[in-house]
Design a protein around this motif. Sequence first.
Motif, PDB file in Angstrom:
ATOM      1  N   HIS A  75       0.791  -1.306   0.015  1.00 57.20           N
ATOM      2  CA  HIS A  75       0.105   0.069   0.038  1.00 57.20           C
ATOM      3  C   HIS A  75       0.816   1.076  -0.040  1.00 57.20           C
ATOM      4  O   HIS A  75       0.680   2.284  -0.835  1.00 57.20           O
ATOM      5  CB  HIS A  75      -0.859  -0.043   1.200  1.00 57.20           C
ATOM      6  CG  HIS A  75      -1.408   1.307   1.633  1.00 57.20           C
ATOM      7  ND1 HIS A  75      -1.738   1.371   2.990  1.00 57.20           N
ATOM      8  CD2 HIS A  75      -1.446   2.322   1.193  1.00 57.20           C
ATOM      9  CE1 HIS A  75      -2.007   2.840   3.216  1.00 57.20           C
ATOM     10  NE2 HIS A  75      -1.787   3.339   2.071  1.00 57.20           N
ATOM     11  N   PHE A  76       1.692   1.318   0.842  1.00 58.52           N
ATOM     12  CA  PHE A  76       2.657   2.536   0.941  1.00 58.52           C
ATOM     13  C   PHE A  76       3.507   2.731  -0.382  1.00 58.52           C
ATOM     14  O   PHE A  76       3.745   3.483  -0.789  1.00 58.52           O
ATOM     15  CB  PHE A  76       3.498   2.582   2.231  1.00 58.52           C
ATOM     16  CG  PHE A  76       2.881   2.425   3.457  1.00 58.52           C
ATOM     17  CD1 PHE A  76       2.407   3.582   4.027  1.00 58.52           C
ATOM     18  CD2 PHE A  76       2.506   1.433   4.193  1.00 58.52           C
ATOM     19  CE1 PHE A  76       1.617   4.056   5.103  1.00 58.52           C
ATOM     20  CE2 PHE A  76       1.875   1.517   5.473  1.00 58.52           C
ATOM     21  CZ  PHE A  76       1.130   2.715   5.839  1.00 58.52           C
ATOM     22  N   ILE A  77       4.022   1.472  -0.966  1.00 62.07           N
ATOM     23  CA  ILE A  77       4.639   1.702  -2.071  1.00 62.07           C
ATOM     24  C   ILE A  77       3.744   2.059  -3.209  1.00 62.07           C
ATOM     25  O   ILE A  77       4.281   3.195  -4.054  1.00 62.07           O
ATOM     26  CB  ILE A  77       5.150   0.251  -2.599  1.00 62.07           C
ATOM     27  CG1 ILE A  77       6.274  -0.255  -1.567  1.00 62.07           C
ATOM     28  CG2 ILE A  77       6.009   0.287  -4.010  1.00 62.07           C
ATOM     29  CD1 ILE A  77       6.782  -1.453  -1.829  1.00 62.07           C
ATOM     30  N   VAL A  78       2.690   1.673  -3.357  1.00 61.99           N
ATOM     31  CA  VAL A  78       1.771   2.179  -4.463  1.00 61.99           C
ATOM     32  C   VAL A  78       1.474   3.733  -4.262  1.00 61.99           C
ATOM     33  O   VAL A  78       1.711   4.457  -5.358  1.00 61.99           O
ATOM     34  CB  VAL A  78       0.547   1.230  -4.871  1.00 61.99           C
ATOM     35  CG1 VAL A  78      -0.311   1.722  -5.539  1.00 61.99           C
ATOM     36  CG2 VAL A  78       1.010  -0.168  -5.052  1.00 61.99           C
ATOM     37  N   ILE A  79       0.699   3.953  -3.049  1.00 59.67           N
ATOM     38  CA  ILE A  79       0.469   5.457  -3.106  1.00 59.67           C
ATOM     39  C   ILE A  79       1.664   6.385  -3.006  1.00 59.67           C
ATOM     40  O   ILE A  79       1.760   7.432  -3.571  1.00 59.67           O
ATOM     41  CB  ILE A  79      -0.586   5.412  -1.651  1.00 59.67           C
ATOM     42  CG1 ILE A  79      -1.721   4.417  -1.543  1.00 59.67           C
ATOM     43  CG2 ILE A  79      -0.917   6.766  -1.795  1.00 59.67           C
ATOM     44  CD1 ILE A  79      -2.663   4.489  -2.747  1.00 59.67           C
TER      45      ILE A  79
END
Lengths: 205, 205, 205, 205
Positions: free
Chosen positions: B152-156
Amino acid sequence: MMRMRKKKDSILKCAKKIFARKGYDSATMDEIALCARSNKALIYYYFKSKDNLFSAVLLSAIDEIYDYIDGKVDDTSEPEEALKVYIEAFFIQANKDDTFIRILTREIGSIGAHLSDKVMGKFLRVLGILDGIIEKGVRKGCFVKKDVKIVHFIVIGTVSYYLCSVPLRKRLSKRFPNKGYLLKELRNVPEELFEIVLKGLKNNG
Amino acid sequence: MMRMRKKKDSILKCAKKIFARKGYDSATMDEIALCARSNKALIYYYFKSKDNLFSAVLLSAIDEIYDYIDGKVDDTSEPEEALKVYIEAFFIQANKDDTFIRILTREIGSIGAHLSDKVMGKFLRVLGILDGIIEKGVRKGCFVKKDVKIVHFIVIGTVSYYLCSVPLRKRLSKRFPNKGYLLKELRNVPEELFEIVLKGLKNNG
Amino acid sequence: MMRMRKKKDSILKCAKKIFARKGYDSATMDEIALCARSNKALIYYYFKSKDNLFSAVLLSAIDEIYDYIDGKVDDTSEPEEALKVYIEAFFIQANKDDTFIRILTREIGSIGAHLSDKVMGKFLRVLGILDGIIEKGVRKGCFVKKDVKIVHFIVIGTVSYYLCSVPLRKRLSKRFPNKGYLLKELRNVPEELFEIVLKGLKNNG
Amino acid sequence: MMRMRKKKDSILKCAKKIFARKGYDSATMDEIALCARSNKALIYYYFKSKDNLFSAVLLSAIDEIYDYIDGKVDDTSEPEEALKVYIEAFFIQANKDDTFIRILTREIGSIGAHLSDKVMGKFLRVLGILDGIIEKGVRKGCFVKKDVKIVHFIVIGTVSYYLCSVPLRKRLSKRFPNKGYLLKELRNVPEELFEIVLKGLKNNG
DNA sequence: AATGAATGAGACTTCATTCAT
DNA sequence: AATGAATGAAGTCTCATTCAT
C-alpha cells in the motif's frame, strides 16, 4: 563567549520543529520566538527573514541526512549491498528526525514554492547517491537494464509517505477502530522495501 | 434548472484548482472568489467557511478517484490482474486531476491538520480497495504471506511522489541542466511500478 | 591626537549624508552605522540618541554655512554689493553641501518637528545676516522702503527649491523627455537671481 | 446609496491632512484610520497600499490646484496680467489647502522618492501653465530675452517656502521673541512677489 | 572605545469572516 | 442569489534603544 549563539541555536532548533510540524505558511514567527524563548526581532537579527530561516532549517536538515547516508554508504561495496545500506540509512535518519521528509513532502505537494536553489541543489546530492548506486548496478550487470529511475521514486516516495503518515494513521485508528488493520505500524519497513525493490531490479537469468 | 448553481459549481472548481496548487493555508478566499468571478460573501453563503469549502473540495476529489478506481477494478478478477488495474487506475486518475494527491501529500506532511473525519473515512475506502486485493491474493496463495501492508505504501507513496514532483522536477532541470538525467520524465510509470511490486509479492516457490 | 575620534567623525559624516538624502524618519541608525563601518551601539555611546545625532548634524551644517557666508560678506561694503555676495555665498555653499538646505526644506514642509531650539537659533543667525543687509540698504536709501522682508523668502526659497530639485528634475527629464525644456539646468542662477531681486528692490526714482 | 463612499472620502480627507502634516514616512496608517473612524483594513480595501493612498492624495491635491489656476488664468490675456493672476491663484489656493506644497516641498527635499510618474506628470502640467505665460511674454517682447526659466523657481520656491514656514515661524517667534521682527507675517505676498518679478522681467529699454 | 546580543513597540499588510442591502 | 462595505485578529518585518562585556 562559551554560551555564544545559544539563542541562535535554540531558534534554529525550534524553527526546525515547527516548520516540520506545520509547514512554511502555517508556522509563525511568533510561535518560533515563543518556543525559543527569544524576542521575535532577534530571529530577524540572525536570519533576516522567514524565507531565510526556512532555508537555514532545510539546509541543516539536508546536510544531516546527507552526511549520515554518505557516511554509511561505502563506495567500494557491491550495488546490492549499497542499495540496502542506502534504504536503511535514509529510513533510520528520517525516522530519527523527520524535518527533512516532512518539509520535502509538503513542498513537493506545493510545487516547491519555498525551495531555494541552494536547497534544491543539496537535495539533488542526496538523490545523486542513490542514482549512482543504481547506475553502477546496471553497468555491472547485477540490475536489470530497463528504466530503473523509478527505483528512486519508490524508495523516497515510500519511505516519506510511510513515515510522514505515522501521526495521521494514529489519529485514524482512534477514529475508526474497526479499520485498524489497515493502519497498523509495520515492522522492518526498510528491509521489506529493500527486498521488494531488489527482486524487481535483479537480473535473474 | 440544469444550469442552476452555475456559480456554486464555478466556486467549487476554482477552489479545487487553488487548494491543489497552494494548499489550505496559502489559498485565500479572495483568490478563489476572483477566479470564480464571484463575490467573496457568496462563497460563505454557499459553503459557510473556508474549512467547509476545503472539505467539500476534498470530498468531491476523493469521490471522483474512488468512483473511477471502483469502476475499473473488477471484484471477480484475479488478484494479480486487479492489482495491475488498481495501480493504473490510480495513476491515470491522479494524473488527470492532481487535486487529491496534492492535498493528500501536503496534509500527510502536516499531520493532517485539516482533514475532517468524513474526508478521512472516504480516504480509507480508497485504500480499502487496494487492501482487499492484496488480502485476497495472500488468501489465494498467489502472493507471499509476509507482511504485505507495505505494498500500500509503495503504491500510493510512489505514485504521489512521482506525480506531485513533476513541476518541481521541471524547475530543477532548468536550474541544474547538467543534472537533467536525474530528473527526466519516465515512461510507463504504472507498468514499471506494477512489475516491480508484483515480482516482490509473487509467491514463486 | 589629531586623529582621535576618527570613528566619531566618520559617524557624523555618514549621518550627514544619510539625513540629507532621506530625512529624519527615513534614515535609520543601522544604515548610518553600516556606512560608518561602526557598531550601532557606538553611535549611542557618542550621541546618546537619534534626535541628538540629528541635531549635531544640523548644527555642524549650519555652522559651516554660517561661517562661509559670514566670511564672505563684508560689513563695511555697500548693501548692493553685500546682497550679491550673500546670494552667491549661500548658493555656492549650499551647492557644495546640500545637507543644510535639504534638511531645512523638509523640516519646513513638516512644521519643523525635529528642529531643536539651538538649531533654530543658529538658523536665525544665517537669516539675520541677510536681514541686516536689507535693513541697511533701506536705511541708506538705496532700497525701496516697502516691506522688503519678502526678499528673504525669495532668496532662500528660490535657492533651496532650485538646488534641492536637481535630482528630481533629472529623473523627470528621463521620464518625460518631451518636457525637457521645462527641466533644463540653468546657468548663473545666483547672478540671475540677484539681478531680478536688485531691480525689484532698487529705489530708482 | 446616498451615503455611498462616505468612508472612502473620509479616509482620503484624513490621509490628506496627515500626509500634509507629517509626510509619507511619519504618517501611519493607524493614525489615518483613527482619524477617519475607519478600520485599517478598509483603507487597504479601497487603496491597496500606503503608496497608493499617498498617490491618490497627491493626485487629488494637484488636480485641485491645477483646476483652480487653470480656471483663473485666461489664455487670451496679456502675459503681464496672466503672470499676476498665476501668482495670485497659486498663492491663494496653496494658502487655502497646503497639502500640495507641503508634500511637494518635502518630496523635493527627499529627491522625490515617493512621487509616482503619474503624479510627476500632473505636476509638470501645473508648471507648464507658468512656463507658457513666460514664453509668450518673451515672444511678444514684453519680457526680457534672457534665461527666464528662473522665474519659475522664484515663484514656486518663494510661495512654498513662505507658506510652509508659517507654523515654524510662529514657533520661532515664541521662542525668540526678541527676533520677532525677522518672523512677522507679511502682507500682500503675492502682490509684492509679482512686482519684484515683473520689474526683473520687464523689457524696459 | 567598541561590540554582538537582545528587546519592546509599532509599522505595513493580509485574511477569514460578517453585515446590510 | 448576490454584492460592496466593514471588521478584528494576526502575520511579517523594522527600528530605536539598551545591556553585558
